[in-house]
Motif scaffolding. Structure first.
Motif, PDB file in Angstrom:
ATOM      1  N   PHE A   1      40.078  25.530  32.029  1.00 14.95           N
ATOM      2  CA  PHE A   1      40.567  26.907  32.146  1.00 14.95           C
ATOM      3  C   PHE A   1      40.643  27.308  33.614  1.00 14.95           C
ATOM      4  O   PHE A   1      39.623  27.276  34.313  1.00 14.95           O
ATOM      5  N   MET A   2      41.818  27.722  34.053  1.00 13.02           N
ATOM      6  CA  MET A   2      41.950  28.344  35.375  1.00 13.02           C
ATOM      7  C   MET A   2      41.721  29.856  35.253  1.00 13.02           C
ATOM      8  O   MET A   2      41.750  30.571  36.252  1.00 13.02           O
ATOM      9  N   ALA A   3      41.539  30.314  34.027  1.00 10.12           N
ATOM     10  CA  ALA A   3      41.254  31.729  33.747  1.00 10.12           C
ATOM     11  C   ALA A   3      39.810  31.873  33.271  1.00 10.12           C
ATOM     12  O   ALA A   3      39.092  30.885  33.156  1.00 10.12           O
ATOM     13  N   TYR A   4      39.423  33.104  32.967  1.00 11.99           N
ATOM     14  CA  TYR A   4      38.095  33.433  32.423  1.00 11.99           C
ATOM     15  C   TYR A   4      36.934  33.072  33.362  1.00 11.99           C
ATOM     16  O   TYR A   4      36.001  32.338  32.947  1.00 11.99           O
ATOM     17  N   PRO A   5      36.948  33.567  34.616  1.00 14.21           N
ATOM     18  CA  PRO A   5      35.790  33.329  35.483  1.00 14.21           C
ATOM     19  C   PRO A   5      34.511  33.796  34.799  1.00 14.21           C
ATOM     20  O   PRO A   5      34.501  34.844  34.143  1.00 14.21           O
ATOM     21  N   GLY A   6      33.457  33.022  34.952  1.00 15.75           N
ATOM     22  CA  GLY A   6      32.175  33.393  34.355  1.00 15.75           C
ATOM     23  C   GLY A   6      32.037  32.946  32.920  1.00 15.75           C
ATOM     24  O   GLY A   6      30.950  33.054  32.341  1.00 15.75           O
ATOM     25  N   VAL A   7      33.119  32.452  32.311  1.00 13.00           N
ATOM     26  CA  VAL A   7      33.022  31.998  30.923  1.00 13.00           C
ATOM     27  C   VAL A   7      33.305  30.492  30.836  1.00 13.00           C
ATOM     28  O   VAL A   7      32.419  29.686  30.569  1.00 13.00           O
TER      29      VAL A   7
END
Ligand code: DUC
Ligand code: ZN
Ligand code: ZN
Ligand code: ZN
Length: 474
Positions: free
Chosen positions: A157-163
Protein backbone atom coordinates in the motif's frame (compact mmCIF):
# COMPACT_ATOMS: atom_id res chain seq x y z
CA UNK A 1 -20.60 -43.39 -17.87
CA UNK A 2 -19.62 -39.77 -17.22
CA UNK A 3 -21.40 -37.88 -14.46
CA UNK A 4 -22.65 -34.99 -16.51
CA UNK A 5 -23.01 -33.57 -20.00
CA UNK A 6 -23.78 -29.91 -20.57
CA UNK A 7 -25.32 -30.13 -24.00
CA UNK A 8 -26.29 -27.78 -26.78
CA UNK A 9 -24.56 -24.67 -25.48
CA UNK A 10 -22.09 -22.22 -26.97
CA UNK A 11 -18.75 -22.75 -25.24
CA UNK A 12 -16.86 -19.48 -24.79
CA UNK A 13 -13.12 -19.42 -24.20
CA UNK A 14 -10.71 -16.51 -24.67
CA UNK A 15 -9.76 -17.84 -28.08
CA UNK A 16 -13.24 -18.15 -29.50
CA UNK A 17 -16.67 -19.69 -29.24
CA UNK A 18 -17.88 -23.08 -30.43
CA UNK A 19 -21.04 -25.13 -30.26
CA UNK A 20 -20.02 -28.08 -28.11
CA UNK A 21 -21.16 -30.50 -25.47
CA UNK A 22 -19.06 -30.43 -22.32
CA UNK A 23 -18.52 -33.84 -20.75
CA UNK A 24 -17.71 -33.90 -17.04
CA UNK A 25 -16.59 -36.77 -14.86
CA UNK A 26 -15.80 -36.33 -11.21
CA UNK A 27 -14.17 -32.95 -10.70
CA UNK A 28 -12.88 -32.57 -14.24
CA UNK A 29 -13.92 -31.71 -17.74
CA UNK A 30 -13.05 -34.82 -19.73
CA UNK A 31 -14.16 -33.97 -23.28
CA UNK A 32 -15.61 -31.33 -25.56
CA UNK A 33 -17.73 -32.94 -28.26
CA UNK A 34 -19.13 -31.48 -31.47
CA UNK A 35 -22.94 -31.33 -31.45
CA UNK A 36 -24.48 -34.72 -32.13
CA UNK A 37 -21.37 -36.78 -31.44
CA UNK A 38 -22.51 -37.89 -27.98
CA UNK A 39 -25.74 -39.23 -29.45
CA UNK A 40 -24.08 -40.94 -32.41
CA UNK A 41 -21.66 -42.89 -30.22
CA UNK A 42 -24.33 -43.62 -27.61
CA UNK A 43 -22.66 -41.61 -24.84
CA UNK A 44 -25.05 -41.08 -21.97
CA UNK A 45 -24.32 -39.35 -18.67
CA UNK A 46 -25.96 -39.66 -15.27
CA UNK A 47 -27.26 -36.15 -15.73
CA UNK A 48 -27.66 -33.81 -18.67
CA UNK A 49 -28.00 -30.06 -18.45
CA UNK A 50 -29.60 -28.52 -21.49
CA UNK A 51 -27.70 -25.35 -22.36
CA UNK A 52 -29.43 -24.67 -25.69
CA UNK A 53 -29.37 -20.96 -26.45
CA UNK A 54 -26.98 -20.34 -23.54
CA UNK A 55 -23.29 -19.70 -23.07
CA UNK A 56 -21.05 -22.19 -21.30
CA UNK A 57 -18.19 -20.23 -19.80
CA UNK A 58 -15.32 -20.92 -17.41
CA UNK A 59 -16.24 -20.14 -13.81
CA UNK A 60 -15.39 -16.61 -12.78
CA UNK A 61 -12.12 -15.90 -10.99
CA UNK A 62 -12.35 -12.86 -8.73
CA UNK A 63 -8.73 -12.03 -7.98
CA UNK A 64 -9.44 -9.33 -5.41
CA UNK A 65 -11.70 -9.87 -2.39
CA UNK A 66 -11.55 -8.95 1.29
CA UNK A 67 -13.75 -11.29 3.31
CA UNK A 68 -13.77 -10.40 7.03
CA UNK A 69 -11.11 -7.71 6.50
CA UNK A 70 -10.52 -5.72 9.72
CA UNK A 71 -10.78 -2.05 8.76
CA UNK A 72 -11.32 1.15 10.72
CA UNK A 73 -12.42 -0.50 13.95
CA UNK A 74 -14.80 -2.92 12.26
CA UNK A 75 -14.54 -5.80 9.79
CA UNK A 76 -15.87 -6.47 6.29
CA UNK A 77 -19.35 -7.89 6.74
CA UNK A 78 -19.06 -10.95 4.51
CA UNK A 79 -17.47 -13.97 6.11
CA UNK A 80 -15.73 -16.51 3.91
CA UNK A 81 -18.98 -18.46 4.06
CA UNK A 82 -21.44 -15.72 3.14
CA UNK A 83 -19.07 -14.13 0.65
CA UNK A 84 -18.28 -17.30 -1.25
CA UNK A 85 -21.95 -18.32 -1.39
CA UNK A 86 -22.74 -14.89 -2.84
CA UNK A 87 -19.86 -15.28 -5.29
CA UNK A 88 -21.22 -18.65 -6.41
CA UNK A 89 -24.63 -17.13 -7.06
CA UNK A 90 -22.93 -14.71 -9.39
CA UNK A 91 -20.95 -17.30 -11.34
CA UNK A 92 -17.62 -16.82 -9.59
CA UNK A 93 -16.05 -20.16 -8.68
CA UNK A 94 -12.67 -19.01 -7.38
CA UNK A 95 -11.75 -16.03 -5.24
CA UNK A 96 -8.30 -14.77 -4.36
CA UNK A 97 -8.51 -13.04 -1.00
CA UNK A 98 -5.81 -11.06 0.75
CA UNK A 99 -4.18 -12.52 3.84
CA UNK A 100 -3.10 -9.62 6.01
CA UNK A 101 0.14 -9.01 7.84
CA UNK A 102 -0.24 -5.91 9.98
CA UNK A 103 2.77 -3.91 11.01
CA UNK A 104 4.40 -5.53 14.01
CA UNK A 105 2.88 -8.91 13.26
CA UNK A 106 4.73 -11.83 11.65
CA UNK A 107 3.80 -12.57 8.05
CA UNK A 108 3.40 -16.27 8.88
CA UNK A 109 0.98 -15.44 11.71
CA UNK A 110 -1.12 -13.24 9.44
CA UNK A 111 -1.26 -15.97 6.83
CA UNK A 112 -2.13 -18.63 9.37
CA UNK A 113 -4.97 -16.47 10.69
CA UNK A 114 -6.36 -16.20 7.16
CA UNK A 115 -6.18 -19.95 6.62
CA UNK A 116 -8.11 -20.40 9.87
CA UNK A 117 -10.83 -18.03 8.75
CA UNK A 118 -11.28 -19.62 5.35
CA UNK A 119 -10.62 -23.28 6.03
CA UNK A 120 -13.86 -25.25 6.22
CA UNK A 121 -16.01 -22.23 5.42
CA UNK A 122 -15.77 -21.58 1.68
CA UNK A 123 -18.39 -22.75 -0.78
CA UNK A 124 -16.02 -22.38 -3.74
CA UNK A 125 -12.26 -22.65 -4.21
CA UNK A 126 -10.09 -19.91 -2.81
CA UNK A 127 -6.51 -18.72 -2.85
CA UNK A 128 -4.58 -15.95 -1.13
CA UNK A 129 -2.39 -13.04 -1.96
CA UNK A 130 -0.34 -11.76 0.98
CA UNK A 131 -0.58 -8.17 2.18
CA UNK A 132 2.75 -7.03 3.56
CA UNK A 133 1.72 -4.35 6.03
CA UNK A 134 5.21 -3.63 7.30
CA UNK A 135 8.33 -4.16 5.22
CA UNK A 136 11.26 -4.99 7.50
CA UNK A 137 13.99 -7.62 7.70
CA UNK A 138 11.54 -10.20 9.11
CA UNK A 139 8.82 -9.71 6.53
CA UNK A 140 11.34 -9.61 3.67
CA UNK A 141 12.69 -12.95 4.85
CA UNK A 142 9.15 -14.31 5.15
CA UNK A 143 8.32 -13.15 1.62
CA UNK A 144 10.97 -15.55 0.36
CA UNK A 145 8.91 -18.50 1.57
CA UNK A 146 5.57 -17.43 0.09
CA UNK A 147 5.94 -19.29 -3.21
CA UNK A 148 6.24 -22.60 -1.33
CA UNK A 149 2.95 -21.75 0.39
CA UNK A 150 1.20 -21.40 -2.98
CA UNK A 151 1.13 -17.63 -2.60
CA UNK A 152 2.83 -16.08 -5.58
CA UNK A 153 1.65 -12.48 -5.31
CA UNK A 154 1.71 -9.92 -2.54
CA UNK A 155 0.24 -6.47 -2.05
CA UNK A 156 1.78 -3.24 -0.85
CA UNK A 157 0.00 0.00 0.00
CA UNK A 158 1.30 3.44 -0.96
CA UNK A 159 -1.78 4.72 0.91
CA UNK A 160 -3.01 4.39 4.52
CA UNK A 161 -0.03 5.73 6.51
CA UNK A 162 -0.04 4.21 9.98
CA UNK A 163 -2.07 1.20 8.87
CA UNK A 164 -0.56 -0.70 5.93
CA UNK A 165 1.71 1.88 4.39
CA UNK A 166 5.02 1.21 2.60
CA UNK A 167 7.36 4.09 1.75
CA UNK A 168 9.60 4.14 -1.32
CA UNK A 169 12.55 2.54 0.47
CA UNK A 170 10.33 -0.31 1.66
CA UNK A 171 8.75 -0.74 -1.76
CA UNK A 172 12.16 -0.93 -3.36
CA UNK A 173 13.35 -3.61 -0.95
CA UNK A 174 10.18 -5.68 -1.31
CA UNK A 175 10.35 -5.48 -5.10
CA UNK A 176 13.93 -6.74 -5.04
CA UNK A 177 12.73 -9.83 -3.16
CA UNK A 178 9.80 -10.17 -5.54
CA UNK A 179 12.14 -10.08 -8.51
CA UNK A 180 14.36 -12.78 -6.96
CA UNK A 181 11.48 -15.08 -6.02
CA UNK A 182 9.20 -14.57 -9.03
CA UNK A 183 6.44 -12.96 -6.94
CA UNK A 184 4.02 -10.56 -8.59
CA UNK A 185 3.80 -7.19 -6.81
CA UNK A 186 0.25 -5.87 -6.49
CA UNK A 187 0.22 -2.16 -5.72
CA UNK A 188 -2.39 0.04 -4.11
CA UNK A 189 -1.18 3.13 -5.93
CA UNK A 190 -2.34 6.28 -4.18
CA UNK A 191 -0.12 8.83 -2.45
CA UNK A 192 -1.37 8.31 1.11
CA UNK A 193 0.56 11.04 2.94
CA UNK A 194 -0.69 13.70 0.51
CA UNK A 195 -4.25 12.35 0.71
CA UNK A 196 -4.15 12.56 4.49
CA UNK A 197 -3.16 16.25 4.36
CA UNK A 198 -6.01 17.09 1.97
CA UNK A 199 -8.48 15.07 4.03
CA UNK A 200 -7.47 16.85 7.22
CA UNK A 201 -7.83 20.26 5.55
CA UNK A 202 -11.28 19.38 4.19
CA UNK A 203 -12.51 18.20 7.58
CA UNK A 204 -11.12 21.40 9.19
CA UNK A 205 -13.27 23.36 6.72
CA UNK A 206 -16.33 21.41 7.80
CA UNK A 207 -16.40 19.36 4.58
CA UNK A 208 -17.12 16.06 6.27
CA UNK A 209 -19.66 14.40 3.93
CA UNK A 210 -18.73 11.14 2.16
CA UNK A 211 -18.31 12.95 -1.15
CA UNK A 212 -15.16 14.64 0.17
CA UNK A 213 -13.49 11.26 0.52
CA UNK A 214 -13.24 11.31 -3.28
CA UNK A 215 -12.14 14.94 -3.35
CA UNK A 216 -9.24 14.21 -1.00
CA UNK A 217 -8.20 11.20 -3.06
CA UNK A 218 -7.49 13.30 -6.13
CA UNK A 219 -6.61 11.64 -9.44
CA UNK A 220 -3.23 13.40 -9.41
CA UNK A 221 -2.32 11.32 -6.37
CA UNK A 222 -3.30 8.09 -8.13
CA UNK A 223 -1.39 9.06 -11.26
CA UNK A 224 1.69 10.06 -9.28
CA UNK A 225 1.75 6.86 -7.22
CA UNK A 226 1.13 4.70 -10.29
CA UNK A 227 4.06 6.35 -12.06
CA UNK A 228 6.30 5.96 -9.00
CA UNK A 229 5.38 2.29 -8.65
CA UNK A 230 6.12 1.70 -12.34
CA UNK A 231 9.54 3.33 -12.08
CA UNK A 232 10.49 1.43 -8.91
CA UNK A 233 9.37 -1.83 -10.54
CA UNK A 234 11.35 -1.02 -13.66
CA UNK A 235 14.44 -0.25 -11.63
CA UNK A 236 14.27 -3.55 -9.77
CA UNK A 237 13.15 -5.70 -12.68
CA UNK A 238 10.04 -6.84 -10.79
CA UNK A 239 6.74 -7.16 -12.66
CA UNK A 240 3.94 -4.91 -11.39
CA UNK A 241 0.17 -5.30 -11.20
CA UNK A 242 -1.71 -2.13 -10.24
CA UNK A 243 -4.93 -2.91 -8.39
CA UNK A 244 -8.27 -1.07 -8.60
CA UNK A 245 -7.26 1.53 -11.19
CA UNK A 246 -9.86 4.30 -11.39
CA UNK A 247 -8.18 7.41 -12.86
CA UNK A 248 -7.77 7.73 -16.61
CA UNK A 249 -4.37 9.33 -15.98
CA UNK A 250 -3.25 6.21 -14.09
CA UNK A 251 -4.33 4.06 -17.03
CA UNK A 252 -2.28 6.31 -19.30
CA UNK A 253 0.77 5.67 -17.11
CA UNK A 254 0.21 1.92 -17.36
CA UNK A 255 -0.32 2.13 -21.13
CA UNK A 256 2.89 4.12 -21.58
CA UNK A 257 4.84 1.59 -19.52
CA UNK A 258 3.40 -1.30 -21.52
CA UNK A 259 4.20 0.43 -24.80
CA UNK A 260 7.77 0.72 -23.58
CA UNK A 261 7.82 -3.04 -23.06
CA UNK A 262 7.60 -3.10 -19.28
CA UNK A 263 5.89 -5.95 -17.38
CA UNK A 264 3.15 -3.69 -16.00
CA UNK A 265 -0.46 -4.81 -15.67
CA UNK A 266 -3.62 -3.33 -14.28
CA UNK A 267 -7.05 -4.23 -13.01
CA UNK A 268 -10.17 -2.17 -12.66
CA UNK A 269 -13.44 -2.94 -10.88
CA UNK A 270 -17.10 -2.66 -11.84
CA UNK A 271 -17.55 0.44 -9.66
CA UNK A 272 -15.02 2.36 -11.76
CA UNK A 273 -16.80 1.36 -14.95
CA UNK A 274 -20.30 2.32 -13.88
CA UNK A 275 -20.40 4.58 -10.82
CA UNK A 276 -19.25 8.17 -10.43
CA UNK A 277 -18.42 10.90 -7.97
CA UNK A 278 -21.31 12.98 -9.31
CA UNK A 279 -23.77 10.25 -8.33
CA UNK A 280 -22.18 10.03 -4.92
CA UNK A 281 -22.51 13.79 -4.52
CA UNK A 282 -26.17 13.60 -5.51
CA UNK A 283 -26.98 10.73 -3.17
CA UNK A 284 -29.38 11.53 -0.38
CA UNK A 285 -31.97 9.69 1.67
CA UNK A 286 -34.48 10.47 4.36
CA UNK A 287 -32.61 8.33 6.85
CA UNK A 288 -29.10 9.50 6.09
CA UNK A 289 -29.27 12.76 4.16
CA UNK A 290 -26.01 13.34 2.28
CA UNK A 291 -24.39 10.62 4.39
CA UNK A 292 -26.16 8.21 2.01
CA UNK A 293 -23.04 8.71 -0.13
CA UNK A 294 -21.11 6.55 2.36
CA UNK A 295 -22.37 3.51 0.45
CA UNK A 296 -19.93 4.41 -2.31
CA UNK A 297 -16.87 5.24 -0.21
CA UNK A 298 -14.08 3.04 -1.47
CA UNK A 299 -10.41 3.46 -2.31
CA UNK A 300 -9.41 4.26 -4.95
CA UNK A 301 -12.53 6.47 -4.99
CA UNK A 302 -15.27 6.85 -7.57
CA UNK A 303 -14.21 9.47 -10.12
CA UNK A 304 -15.99 12.28 -11.95
CA UNK A 305 -17.91 11.05 -14.98
CA UNK A 306 -17.53 14.50 -16.57
CA UNK A 307 -13.78 13.93 -16.65
CA UNK A 308 -14.20 10.75 -18.69
CA UNK A 309 -12.68 8.21 -16.30
CA UNK A 310 -15.39 5.57 -16.79
CA UNK A 311 -15.13 5.71 -20.59
CA UNK A 312 -11.35 5.47 -20.30
CA UNK A 313 -11.69 2.29 -18.22
CA UNK A 314 -13.94 0.64 -20.81
CA UNK A 315 -11.54 1.62 -23.55
CA UNK A 316 -8.55 0.24 -21.63
CA UNK A 317 -10.37 -3.08 -21.19
CA UNK A 318 -10.89 -3.25 -24.93
CA UNK A 319 -7.31 -2.31 -25.82
CA UNK A 320 -5.75 -4.55 -23.15
CA UNK A 321 -4.13 -1.66 -21.32
CA UNK A 322 -6.07 -3.15 -18.38
CA UNK A 323 -6.24 -6.93 -18.29
CA UNK A 324 -8.44 -7.95 -15.35
CA UNK A 325 -11.74 -6.98 -13.76
CA UNK A 326 -11.90 -7.88 -10.09
CA UNK A 327 -14.31 -6.54 -7.48
CA UNK A 328 -12.18 -5.41 -4.53
CA UNK A 329 -15.18 -6.82 -2.67
CA UNK A 330 -15.00 -5.20 0.76
CA UNK A 331 -18.55 -4.92 2.08
CA UNK A 332 -19.69 -2.90 5.07
CA UNK A 333 -23.23 -2.35 6.27
CA UNK A 334 -24.51 1.19 6.72
CA UNK A 335 -25.74 0.37 10.20
CA UNK A 336 -22.94 0.33 12.79
CA UNK A 337 -20.24 0.19 10.10
CA UNK A 338 -20.37 2.98 7.49
CA UNK A 339 -22.17 4.97 10.19
CA UNK A 340 -18.88 5.18 12.10
CA UNK A 341 -17.95 7.99 9.72
CA UNK A 342 -20.97 10.26 10.25
CA UNK A 343 -19.49 13.68 10.71
CA UNK A 344 -16.05 12.68 9.41
CA UNK A 345 -15.65 10.86 6.11
CA UNK A 346 -12.19 9.64 7.20
CA UNK A 347 -13.83 7.22 9.62
CA UNK A 348 -16.08 5.58 7.00
CA UNK A 349 -14.81 2.04 6.38
CA UNK A 350 -13.67 1.93 2.75
CA UNK A 351 -15.30 -0.59 0.50
CA UNK A 352 -18.09 -1.71 -1.79
CA UNK A 353 -19.58 -5.21 -2.07
CA UNK A 354 -19.77 -6.57 -5.60
CA UNK A 355 -18.57 -10.18 -5.53
CA UNK A 356 -22.00 -11.45 -6.55
CA UNK A 357 -22.48 -9.14 -9.52
CA UNK A 358 -19.17 -9.00 -11.39
CA UNK A 359 -20.05 -11.46 -14.17
CA UNK A 360 -23.48 -9.88 -14.69
CA UNK A 361 -22.18 -6.31 -14.63
CA UNK A 362 -19.42 -7.06 -17.14
CA UNK A 363 -21.82 -8.99 -19.32
CA UNK A 364 -23.66 -5.69 -19.82
CA UNK A 365 -20.51 -4.65 -21.72
CA UNK A 366 -21.29 -7.45 -24.17
CA UNK A 367 -24.95 -6.40 -24.37
CA UNK A 368 -24.01 -2.79 -25.17
CA UNK A 369 -21.29 -3.76 -27.66
CA UNK A 370 -18.34 -2.56 -25.61
CA UNK A 371 -16.85 -6.05 -25.16
CA UNK A 372 -16.89 -9.25 -27.16
CA UNK A 373 -18.10 -12.43 -25.48
CA UNK A 374 -14.53 -13.72 -25.55
CA UNK A 375 -13.21 -10.56 -23.94
CA UNK A 376 -15.87 -10.80 -21.20
CA UNK A 377 -14.62 -14.27 -20.33
CA UNK A 378 -11.00 -13.22 -20.68
CA UNK A 379 -11.35 -10.30 -18.24
CA UNK A 380 -13.38 -12.15 -15.63
CA UNK A 381 -11.84 -15.63 -15.70
CA UNK A 382 -9.08 -16.45 -18.17
CA UNK A 383 -6.62 -13.67 -17.45
CA UNK A 384 -7.06 -13.61 -13.66
CA UNK A 385 -6.37 -17.36 -13.72
CA UNK A 386 -3.26 -16.86 -15.88
CA UNK A 387 -2.08 -13.74 -14.06
CA UNK A 388 -2.18 -15.52 -10.72
CA UNK A 389 -0.89 -18.96 -11.67
CA UNK A 390 -4.04 -21.09 -11.83
CA UNK A 391 -4.67 -21.34 -15.55
CA UNK A 392 -5.29 -24.83 -16.91
CA UNK A 393 -7.22 -26.02 -13.90
CA UNK A 394 -9.10 -22.69 -13.66
CA UNK A 395 -10.04 -20.21 -16.38
CA UNK A 396 -10.72 -22.52 -19.31
CA UNK A 397 -13.22 -25.01 -20.67
CA UNK A 398 -11.02 -27.85 -21.92
CA UNK A 399 -10.34 -31.48 -21.11
CA UNK A 400 -8.27 -31.74 -17.95
CA UNK A 401 -9.53 -28.50 -16.45
CA UNK A 402 -11.48 -28.37 -13.22
CA UNK A 403 -15.19 -28.51 -14.02
CA UNK A 404 -15.76 -24.94 -12.82
CA UNK A 405 -18.39 -24.00 -15.32
CA UNK A 406 -21.13 -21.40 -15.62
CA UNK A 407 -24.14 -21.78 -17.87
CA UNK A 408 -25.04 -18.19 -18.64
CA UNK A 409 -28.41 -17.41 -20.15
CA UNK A 410 -28.49 -14.24 -22.27
CA UNK A 411 -32.27 -14.12 -21.78
CA UNK A 412 -34.06 -12.59 -18.84
CA UNK A 413 -33.97 -9.23 -17.18
CA UNK A 414 -33.53 -8.53 -13.49
CA UNK A 415 -32.51 -5.67 -11.28
CA UNK A 416 -29.97 -5.80 -8.47
CA UNK A 417 -31.04 -5.01 -4.93
CA UNK A 418 -30.35 -5.62 -1.27
CA UNK A 419 -33.65 -7.47 -0.92
CA UNK A 420 -32.49 -10.24 -3.26
CA UNK A 421 -28.70 -10.32 -3.10
CA UNK A 422 -26.84 -12.92 -1.04
CA UNK A 423 -24.04 -10.73 0.27
CA UNK A 424 -24.17 -9.93 3.98
CA UNK A 425 -24.97 -6.25 3.51
CA UNK A 426 -27.93 -4.11 4.50
CA UNK A 427 -27.77 -2.17 1.24
CA UNK A 428 -26.45 -2.52 -2.27
CA UNK A 429 -24.15 -0.09 -4.01
CA UNK A 430 -25.89 -1.40 -7.15
CA UNK A 431 -29.51 -0.94 -6.04
CA UNK A 432 -31.76 -0.78 -9.08
CA UNK A 433 -29.07 -1.66 -11.63
CA UNK A 434 -30.73 -3.41 -14.56
CA UNK A 435 -29.17 -6.63 -15.79
CA UNK A 436 -29.82 -8.40 -19.09
CA UNK A 437 -29.00 -12.09 -18.89
CA UNK A 438 -28.44 -14.21 -15.86
CA UNK A 439 -26.36 -16.94 -14.28
CA UNK A 440 -28.27 -20.18 -14.72
CA UNK A 441 -26.16 -23.07 -13.43
CA UNK A 442 -22.82 -22.94 -11.63
CA UNK A 443 -20.51 -25.91 -11.21
CA UNK A 444 -17.56 -26.00 -8.85
CA UNK A 445 -15.28 -28.97 -9.61
CA UNK A 446 -18.18 -30.90 -11.12
CA UNK A 447 -20.70 -30.18 -8.35
CA UNK A 448 -23.76 -28.08 -9.09
CA UNK A 449 -23.50 -25.30 -6.51
CA UNK A 450 -26.18 -23.00 -7.94
CA UNK A 451 -29.11 -23.92 -10.14
CA UNK A 452 -31.70 -21.38 -11.18
CA UNK A 453 -30.86 -19.06 -8.31
CA UNK A 454 -30.92 -21.78 -5.67
CA UNK A 455 -27.75 -22.66 -3.75
CA UNK A 456 -27.01 -26.38 -3.71
CA UNK A 457 -23.43 -26.21 -2.45
CA UNK A 458 -21.94 -26.46 0.99
CA UNK A 459 -19.74 -24.20 3.04
CA UNK A 460 -16.51 -26.12 3.44
CA UNK A 461 -16.60 -27.65 -0.04
CA UNK A 462 -14.19 -25.02 -1.37
CA UNK A 463 -10.51 -25.89 -1.31
CA UNK A 464 -7.42 -23.76 -0.92
CA UNK A 465 -5.69 -23.44 -4.30
CA UNK A 466 -1.91 -23.50 -4.09
CA UNK A 467 -1.03 -21.22 -6.93
CA UNK A 468 1.96 -21.40 -9.24
CA UNK A 469 3.91 -18.44 -10.57
CA UNK A 470 2.14 -16.03 -12.87
CA UNK A 471 1.61 -17.53 -16.31
CA UNK A 472 1.16 -14.07 -17.83
CA UNK A 473 4.89 -13.36 -17.70
CA UNK A 474 7.59 -14.81 -19.91
N1 DUC B 1 -9.88 -0.22 -0.71
C1 DUC B 1 -11.11 -0.39 -0.27
O1 DUC B 1 -12.04 0.23 -0.78
N2 DUC B 1 -11.32 -1.23 0.76
C2 DUC B 1 -10.30 -2.00 1.37
C3 DUC B 1 -8.95 -1.66 1.01
C4 DUC B 1 -8.80 -0.81 -0.18
O2 DUC B 1 -7.73 -0.62 -0.66
ZN1 ZN C 1 -6.24 -1.34 -2.26
ZN1 ZN D 1 -8.54 -4.30 -2.01
ZN1 ZN E 1 -32.55 -19.30 -15.77
Amino acid sequence: MPDLIISGGTVVNATGTAEADVVIDGEKIVALLAPGVAGSVGLVADRTIDASGKYVVPGGVDAHTHMELPFGGTAASDTFETGTIAAAHGGTTTIVDFAVQRYGERVQDGLEAWHKRADGNCAIDYAFHQIIGGVDADSLAAMRSLVDEGITSYKLFMAYPGVFYADDAQILKAMQVARDEGLLTMMHAENGPAIDVLAEQLVAQGKTDPYFHGVARAWQLEEEATHRAIMLADLTGAPLYVVHVSAKQAVAQIATARDAGKNVFGETCPQYLYLSLEEQLGASSEEYGAFEGAKWVCSTPLRARAEGHQDAMWQALRTNDLQVVSTDHCPFCMKDQKELGRGDFRAIPNGIGTVEHRMDLLYQGVVTGRLSLERWVELTSVTPARMFGMYGSKGVIQPGADADVVVYDPAGHTSIGAATHHMNMDHSAWEGFEIDGHVDVVLSRGQVVVDDGVFHGRAGYGRFVKRGLSQYLV
